[in-house]
Design a protein around this motif. Structure first.
Motif, PDB file in Angstrom:
ATOM      1  N   LEU A 227      10.725 -68.195  46.438  1.00  0.00           N
ATOM      2  CA  LEU A 227      10.245 -67.397  47.566  1.00  0.00           C
ATOM      3  C   LEU A 227       9.997 -68.280  48.775  1.00  0.00           C
ATOM      4  O   LEU A 227       9.466 -69.393  48.645  1.00  0.00           O
ATOM      5  N   GLU A 228      10.344 -67.748  49.952  1.00  0.00           N
ATOM      6  CA  GLU A 228      10.128 -68.481  51.203  1.00  0.00           C
ATOM      7  C   GLU A 228       8.750 -68.195  51.790  1.00  0.00           C
ATOM      8  O   GLU A 228       8.467 -68.547  52.940  1.00  0.00           O
ATOM      9  N   TYR A 229       7.885 -67.587  51.019  1.00  0.00           N
ATOM     10  CA  TYR A 229       6.538 -67.244  51.486  1.00  0.00           C
ATOM     11  C   TYR A 229       5.616 -67.183  50.268  1.00  0.00           C
ATOM     12  O   TYR A 229       6.071 -67.133  49.108  1.00  0.00           O
ATOM     13  N   ILE A 230       4.324 -67.196  50.508  1.00  0.00           N
ATOM     14  CA  ILE A 230       3.334 -67.067  49.438  1.00  0.00           C
ATOM     15  C   ILE A 230       3.043 -65.581  49.247  1.00  0.00           C
ATOM     16  O   ILE A 230       2.569 -64.922  50.186  1.00  0.00           O
ATOM     17  N   PRO A 231       3.300 -65.019  48.062  1.00  0.00           N
ATOM     18  CA  PRO A 231       3.120 -63.570  47.851  1.00  0.00           C
ATOM     19  C   PRO A 231       1.667 -63.206  47.571  1.00  0.00           C
ATOM     20  O   PRO A 231       1.321 -62.660  46.514  1.00  0.00           O
ATOM     21  N   VAL A 232       0.807 -63.525  48.518  1.00  0.00           N
ATOM     22  CA  VAL A 232      -0.619 -63.233  48.414  1.00  0.00           C
ATOM     23  C   VAL A 232      -0.998 -62.315  49.564  1.00  0.00           C
ATOM     24  O   VAL A 232      -0.605 -62.559  50.718  1.00  0.00           O
ATOM     25  N   ILE A 233      -1.744 -61.265  49.253  1.00  0.00           N
ATOM     26  CA  ILE A 233      -2.201 -60.313  50.264  1.00  0.00           C
ATOM     27  C   ILE A 233      -3.721 -60.240  50.190  1.00  0.00           C
ATOM     28  O   ILE A 233      -4.285 -60.075  49.110  1.00  0.00           O
ATOM     29  N   TYR A 234      -4.368 -60.385  51.329  1.00  0.00           N
ATOM     30  CA  TYR A 234      -5.818 -60.234  51.403  1.00  0.00           C
ATOM     31  C   TYR A 234      -6.111 -58.859  52.014  1.00  0.00           C
ATOM     32  O   TYR A 234      -6.197 -58.707  53.235  1.00  0.00           O
ATOM     33  N   CYS A 235      -6.242 -57.870  51.143  1.00  0.00           N
ATOM     34  CA  CYS A 235      -6.525 -56.514  51.624  1.00  0.00           C
ATOM     35  C   CYS A 235      -7.950 -56.467  52.155  1.00  0.00           C
ATOM     36  O   CYS A 235      -8.897 -56.885  51.468  1.00  0.00           O
ATOM     37  N   GLY A 236      -8.129 -55.971  53.361  1.00  0.00           N
ATOM     38  CA  GLY A 236      -9.452 -55.895  53.967  1.00  0.00           C
ATOM     39  C   GLY A 236      -9.922 -54.465  54.137  1.00  0.00           C
ATOM     40  O   GLY A 236      -9.311 -53.513  53.641  1.00  0.00           O
TER      41      GLY A 236
END
Length: 459
Positions: A227-236
């Protein structure tokens, strides 16, 4: 710097997240933390004289205090409304299994949505990681807010994207099957040459799991896809950026904590008022008094005297009033978050909510968007088109039907100046009895009309 290093925003908000943890767990958790109820100065001085012998003073003071579970009750009510919402899910055939098995512990997308909304309401932040299992199938991992300890962003291809995400995890020690002792490890995601890598380190910073590209599966360490990105989401609570969002129920939790502190003084004062302290003076040396009560008689001798030191309690009513003020503040804060009206125009809603940010309405939309983004990551990762996945939730909360007699009584209460106009407007909007484009001023003009009940009923 060690792997335990934390983001400055984490340090700025960790006390609030711990407060919310205690508030939701309830009175036992609140009373376990002495910082939640400072010792009065008299008790501090008494413990200086005899710490062990006088410890009972603070123990009794804490035992009499009462913590109201407003936060937990409000969260339960909000989740009751959310539970009636039905997500609309679109997945390609190859990902259809995620509808019923989307999380690390085997729950589906609907249950994931409920978890995300609950944590967003209570803590304002839900860290989510999209990963693949040993079979190459994607899934979501969620973390407690306080366990997402570090993150960083930097320029990636002209955009500001995550370049680091560190999570604290707890692994059960294997030597005793019956033990619940755990060791702390740190899972990190980071970028190397435009590819996302992951590893696990212990508290000493030593590698527990070797650094490797995220998505390496199977015994041969085959890579599903780099992956060309970190698959982390910080839902707020208001958006899904890595920055820390506001905690929707924080104001209510603070009011509940202040009411708890006031209750310690209030109930201690009531106790002292109902238990006056007897005193004696002028007794002869050979007179000893050891029994008190309605069945006891004292021989005080020729020069003895006695009486009672009674707590007058002049400030008790003021403390009780302050407790009631905190209750009202808590309920008002909860009502602002539990904003489920959907009959207004966007501009009218924006105007009415100009003193608040996170509402149940916005939290539901934000949570659904976070899961939708995660599914797009999973689709892209496993070779499907991100356009073939969708996760949406319409925040159309169930609205109680209007009762004509109740509405008539409501407006009559306003006419008799028992309630404010804003309360009338709120009720009329909640039961969808007025047109969505009506502004507050227009509604007020109609209420001021000669026959307001008839005018409102015509809308």
């Amino acid at each position: 710097m060690p792997v335990q290093s934390t983001n400055p925003d984490y340090e700025a908000h960790i006390a609030e997240w711990r407060m919310m943890d205690d508030a939701l767990e309830g009175e036992c958790a609140i009373k376990r933390n002495p910082l939640n109820l400072p010792k009065p100065s008299g008790m501090v001085e008494a413990e200086k004289l005899d710490g062990q012998g006088n410890a009972y003073l603070y123990q009794n003071y804490t035992a009499r205090a009462q913590y109201e579970h407003w936060v937990r009750d409000a969260l339960r009510s909000m989740m009751g409304l959310v539970s009636k919402l039905i997500p609309e899910i679109k997945l390609p055939t190859g990902m259809s299994g995620m509808e019923d098995n989307a999380t690390a512990d085997g729950f589906g997308l609907t249950q994931l949505f409920m978890r995300v909304v609950r944590q967003a309401i209570s803590h304002g932040r839900v860290p989510m990681v999209i990963n693949v299992d040993d079979s190459g199938l994607p899934y979501f991992s969620t973390y407690a807010t306080r366990n997402a300890i570090n993150w960083d962003t930097a320029d990636q291809g002209g955009r500001q994207d995550l370049v680091l995400a560190v999570f604290r995890e707890f692994r059960k020690k294997a030597e005793d099957r019956y033990s619940h002792d755990c060791e702390t490890v740190y899972r990190e995601f980071f970028m190397v040459d435009e590819v996302c890598y992951t590893s696990v380190r212990n508290e000493a910073g030593e590698l527990v799991e070797e650094e490797k590209p995220l998505g390496t599966v199977g015994g041969n360490n085959e890579l599903v896809r780099g992956l060309e990105y970190i698959p982390v989401i910080y839902c707020g609570s208001t958006d899904n950026s890595p920055e820390v969002d506001e905690i929707p129920l924080l104001t209510m939790a603070r009011a509940a904590l202040k009411a708890y502190q006031l209750s310690a003084d209030y109930f201690t004062a009531l106790h002292q008022t109902s238990h006056p302290q007897p005193w004696v003076s002028g007794l002869d040396d050979d007179i000893e008094l050891s029994v008190t009560g309605p069945s006891a008689a004292w021989d005080l001798g020729k020069d003895g005297a006695c009486g009672y030191l009674e707590f007058q309690g002049a400030g008790v009513e003021a403390v009780r009033t302050a407790m009631e003020d905190q209750k009202n503040a808590a309920l008002e804060a909860g009502a602002k978050v539990m904003d489920v009206g959907g009959t207004e125009s966007g501009e009218a809603r924006k105007t009415r909510q100009n003193d608040q940010h996170a509402t149940l309405h916005s939290i539901v939309i934000t949570a659904a968007a976070a899961i939708d983004q995660g599914l797009r990551y999973a689709a892209e990762w496993t070779g499907f088109s991100p356009d073939d996945v969708a996760f949406t939730v319409k925040p159309d909360f169930v609205v109680t039907e209007a009762d004509a007699q109740q509405l008539t009584a409501l407006i009559q209460l306003w006419q008799n100046r028992f309630i404010a106009k804003k309360d009338v407007r709120g009720n009329l909007r909640r039961v969808a009895l007025i047109a969505p484009d009506r502004t507050d001023d227009q509604i007020d003009d109609e209420l001021e009309a000669e026959s307001p009940i008839g005018v409102i009923n015509e809308q």
